[in-house]
Structure formats: structure tokens, C-alpha cells
Scaffold this active site. Structure first.
Site, PDB file in Angstrom:
ATOM      1  CG  HIS A 181      14.173-140.645  39.413  1.00 18.03           C
ATOM      2  ND1 HIS A 181      13.787-140.567  40.821  1.00 18.03           N
ATOM      3  CD2 HIS A 181      13.308-141.501  38.689  1.00 18.03           C
ATOM      4  CE1 HIS A 181      12.809-141.509  41.049  1.00 18.03           C
ATOM      5  NE2 HIS A 181      12.724-142.254  40.000  1.00 18.03           N
TER       6      HIS A 181
ATOM      7  NE  ARG B  73      15.477-137.570  47.868  1.00 17.70           N
ATOM      8  CZ  ARG B  73      14.991-136.413  47.828  1.00 17.70           C
ATOM      9  NH1 ARG B  73      15.755-135.712  48.536  1.00 17.70           N
ATOM     10  NH2 ARG B  73      14.069-135.704  47.309  1.00 17.70           N
TER      11      ARG B  73
ATOM     12  CD  GLU C 188       3.764-149.212  43.621  1.00 17.54           C
ATOM     13  OE1 GLU C 188       4.414-148.494  44.334  1.00 17.54           O
ATOM     14  OE2 GLU C 188       3.549-149.171  42.572  1.00 17.54           O
TER      15      GLU C 188
ATOM     16  CG  HIS D 122      13.589-136.504  37.637  1.00 18.08           C
ATOM     17  ND1 HIS D 122      13.246-135.355  38.667  1.00 18.08           N
ATOM     18  CD2 HIS D 122      12.686-137.368  38.094  1.00 18.08           C
ATOM     19  CE1 HIS D 122      12.561-135.500  39.586  1.00 18.08           C
ATOM     20  NE2 HIS D 122      12.015-136.934  39.286  1.00 18.08           N
TER      21      HIS D 122
ATOM     22  CG  ASP E  17       7.775-145.828  46.952  1.00 18.11           C
ATOM     23  OD1 ASP E  17       7.670-144.733  46.400  1.00 18.11           O
ATOM     24  OD2 ASP E  17       8.487-146.623  46.557  1.00 18.11           O
TER      25      ASP E  17
ATOM     26  CD  GLU F 144      12.401-143.483  47.050  1.00 14.96           C
ATOM     27  OE1 GLU F 144      13.413-143.894  47.752  1.00 14.96           O
ATOM     28  OE2 GLU F 144      12.218-142.207  46.319  1.00 14.96           O
TER      29      GLU F 144
END
Ligand code: UD1
Ligand code: UDP
Length: 377
Positions: free
Chosen positions: A205, A207, A114, A238, A92, A128
Site C-alpha cells: 500500500h 504511497r 511508537e 488495501h 506516523d 510518514e
């Protein structure tokens, strides 16, 4: 042509690349966008993958639009020259959706690894959830990891014959890698492994968590470390500067918090196997930790991976600072709560997802036939 660009795509594509290279009838041409540079190369190095083409698109603090446009632009010329029979994308990320769109524009069949994960909220995870829905509209073959993801696709009127339940290739990668128990390159981690102290493993991480929510995560981790001096918190942080700016300031000056650069996948899986509790907002870690019997507290309000929540090894706790402190404290100090979550379950795969995927791609291209689907126990 597998196309990928970020760390998790690389980990989940690696078993498929290996299976394609072994299979008859295929020439496997690996293309990377370089959306992640260092974190992507780390994975390719580990699995011995040398990309045939590299768009090298990464910019510091890149925007979603720049990832999308540079990927489509770069692939346009590449498809003209190399004319793949099928393109394989994973998951994604914006690399995967951009690659799917570029292939679709060229009339190249898209295989989606996936496929079918859905949180039900278009804005979480962002972007995503939208990315994977877009890819589902244009893919020719949907490799769904579980029956839940297959059912999500059926509910959106995706044709049944174009879906195969494979299990998630992340479990193939995990099972192969974790058994090696590689040494840590960071001497602090190797020393920690020898002490047997309890480890709280943290990754963050997302967003939509960046900014104040992630600053709260940093404060929560600091409070937990102060309250539990015997515990060691390990945070492989990250590469994203926005993540570092939010989470790191609160953690300074504590001897029981270890902040590291992103760990190579072999080292990360070893750390996961040593951890007592996992606190994360990662998708892949939510799939891997249950397989190793580790309780996972997920710093999100929803998940597109409900299987391990159902199995009791994953709990959604959101990003509220107080709630994170309370939930970790409960697992550390209430044996019943800990034991209820510390059960090894494998709802996401059995290590054979890549071979099922390659068999299904063979059928799509008229050079093979499918094998029996993954059955969850
Ligand atoms: C991306 C994916 C996300 C996935 C995550 C896995 C999108 C929109 N997001 O998010 O779905 O969960 O990867 O980690 O596709 N950076 C480096 N070197 C690296 C990697 C990142 O310097 O190897 C820095 C750069 O400044 C970059 C920033 O991190 O601009 C953010 O990277 P980006 O790929 O845009 O977003 P992620 O949050 O990593
Ligand atoms: N991972 C890793 N090193 C690290 C942290 C994570 O190799 O320091 C692996 C982890 O095992 C999992 C994947 O990276 O397979 C998850 O990536 P990430 O959390 O960046 O992305 P997501 O899965 O949320 O898209």
C-alpha cells in the site's frame, strides 16, 4: 484521549485503550478521525471499542492536506468542549501528526506511542518519516518501542527523562489475537487452510510505491504464481483505489492467486501464522511476522524497523520486479536460505507494552509511577 484514524493505529492503540479502561485514575475517551472508515471500524469491532467521538473525515482519494486540515479543524471544537488532560497518538500517519499539532495548539500534553522510528530518508516512507519527526518535536512523553528508537530520539536531543522504552503494542495485540486462530469468513481461505499448501502472503500500500513500482509488484506476483503452481499467493488488497488499479490487473485469471478484501485482524493473524513467506511493504507486518518465525521480504529500500533485519528474519529487497521474483524463488527453493530467515524473534515487544505505556502516562499526569522498561533479547 487516544486519537487514531487508520487500521494500524487502531490495532496498536487497542491494547492501550483496554489498559486505560482497566486502570484507576483515568477516564478514557476514544476519538477517531475515520481517516480509514471500513478498515478502522473492522479493528474497533474486533476489540469491542466504541469511539466516544468520530470526526468521520474519509473522502475517496483523499489528499494529505484534507486529512490534516479536517482533523485539526474537528479536534479544535472537540478539545474546547471536552478538555482532555492528555492526548495519545500513535505512529506516523497524518491523523496522528494532525492530532498532535491540534493538541499542542491547545496546550494539551501529547503522548506519542511508537516514538523514535527513523528511516533517515525524509521522503521514504512518505509522508510518514516527516510526520513522526514533527510529532517528536511537540510530544511531552515519547513511548519508544525499542532501544534503537530511544537512541534515535536522544540523537535529536529529546530529553532522556521524557522517553520510556515500552516495546511495541502491536505485539500485545498480536499475541492476544493470534492464539484465537479464528475461522476465515472467506470459504476459499478456509479450504486453503485445510490443504496445507504453501502460502505466499502479500500486502502492499505504500504511497511512494504506487504507480509503476506497484504495477511491477503485480507482474512479479503473477510470474511467481505461474512458475510455482503448488504455491498459493494470497493478497488481502488495501481499500485504496490507487493500489487496486496498480496491482490487480496483472493477477487476473490465475487459480493459485487469491485476492481478498482487507481481512479482519483476527483472520489476518491466522493467515500470517499459516504463511510460508511474507512479501510486504507494511510497517506493522514487518513487526508481527518475525514474532511468528516467518521470513519477510520487504518491498522497500530502507526501513525504520532495522531490528528484525539485524535478527535475520527480514530482508529489504526494494520493488524491482526481477529482484522480487529472484528473492521469492530463493526462499522457496533453497532450504538453507529459508531456514536462515525462519526464526521466531521478538525484537519489538513482549506483550506488556500497553501496561508500561499506561504506567508512564500515569507518571506524566502525576497519578502513578513508571514500571521497568522493555528489554530486548
Ligand atoms: C494510510 C497512512 C499510512 C499507513 C496506511 C495504513 C497517511 C498519510 N497514510 O495510508 O501511513 O501506513 O494508512 O494502511 O496517514 N480507503 C477506503 N476505506 C478505508 C481506507 C482507505 O476507502 O477504510 C481508500 C480511500 O479512497 C482513501 C484511500 O484509500 O482516500 C487512501 O487512504 P489514506 O488513509 O489516505 O492513505 P493510505 O495509503 O491508506
Ligand atoms: N492487517 C489486517 N488485515 C489485512 C492486512 C493487514 O488486519 O488484510 C493488519 C496487520 O496485521 C498489521 C496492520 O494491519 O497489524 C498493518 O497495516 P498496514 O499495512 O495497512 O499499515 P502500516 O503498518 O504499513 O502502517
Amino acid at each position: 484521549m487516544p486519537i487514531y484514524g487508520t487500521r494500524p493505529e487502531a490495532i496498536k492503540m487497542a491494547p492501550i485503550v483496554a489498559a486505560l479502561k482497566e486502570a484507576e485514575h483515568f477516564e478514557c475517551v476514544v476519538t477517531v478521525t475515520g481517516q480509514h472508515r471500513g478498515m478502522l471500524d473492522q479493528v474497533n469491532d474486533l476489540f469491542g471499542i466504541v469511539p466516544d467521538f468520530d470526526l468521520n473525515i474519509l473522502q475517496q482519494r483523499q489528499t494529505l492536506s484534507s486529512i490534516m486540515t479536517k482533523t485539526i479543524d474537528g479536534l479544535d471544537g472537540l478539545f474546547e468542549r471536552s478538555k482532555p488532560d492528555a492526548v495519545i497518538v500513535q505512529g506516523d500517519t497524518t491523523t496522528s501528526t494532525a492530532a498532535a499539532i491540534a493538541a499542542f495548539y491547545h496546550g494539551i500534553p501529547v503522548v506519542h506511542v511508537e516514538a523514535g522510528l527513523r528511516s533517515g530518508d525524509l521522503f521514504s516512507p512518505f509522508p510518514e518519516e516527516a510526520n513522526r519527526k514533527i510529532t517528536s518535536q511537540i510530544a511531552s512523553l515519547h513511548l519508544a518501542p525499542t532501544t534503537t528508537s530511544r537512541d534515535n530520539l536522544l540523537a535529536e536531543n529529546v530529553s532522556k527523562t521524557s522517553i520510556v522504552v515500552t516495546g511495541n503494542t502491536v505485539i500485545d495485540a498480536l499475541l492476544e489475537t493470534v492464539k484465537k486462530q479464528v475461522p476465515f469468513t472467506d470459504p476459499q481461505l478456509e479450504a486453503l487452510a485445510q490443504t496445507g499448501r504453501k502460502i505466499l502472503l502479500v500486502t502492499t500500500h505504500r504511497r511512494e510505491n504506487q504507480g509503476e513500482a506497484m504495477r511491477g509488484v503485480g507482474r512479479a506476483i503473477a510470474r511467481i504464481a505461474d512458475a510455482e503452481p503448488d504455491l498459493v499467493v494470497v493478497l488481502p488488497v488495501h481499500k485504496n483505489p490507487a493500489v487496486r488499479e496498480a496491482v490487480l490487473p496483472a493477477l487476473e485469471g490465475r487459480s493459485n492467486i487469491v485476492v481478498t478484501e482487507p481481512l479482519a485482524y483476527g483472520e489476518f493473524t491466522r493467515l500470517l501464522s499459516l504463511a510460508h513467506i511474507v512479501l510486504t511493504d507494511s510497517g506493522g507486518v514487518q513487526e508481527e511476522a518475525p514474532s511468528l518465525g516467518k521470513p519477510v521480504l520487504v518491498m522497500r529500500d530502507n526501513t525504520e524497523r532495522p531490528e528484525a533485519v539485524g535478527a535475520g528474519t527480514v530482508k529489504l529487497i526494494g520493488t524491482d520486479e526481477e529482484r522480487i521474483v529472484v528473492e521469492v524463488d530463493r526462499l522457496l527453493n533453497d532450504a538453507d536460505s529459508f531456514n536462515a530467515m525462519a526464526n521466531a524473534v521478538n525484537p519489538y515487544g513482549d506483550g506488556l507494552a500497553a501496561s508500561r505505556s499506561v504506567a508512564a502516562i500515569g507518571q506524566l499526569l502525576g497519578v502513578g509511577s513508571r514500571t521497568p522498561e522493555f528489554v530486548e533479547h
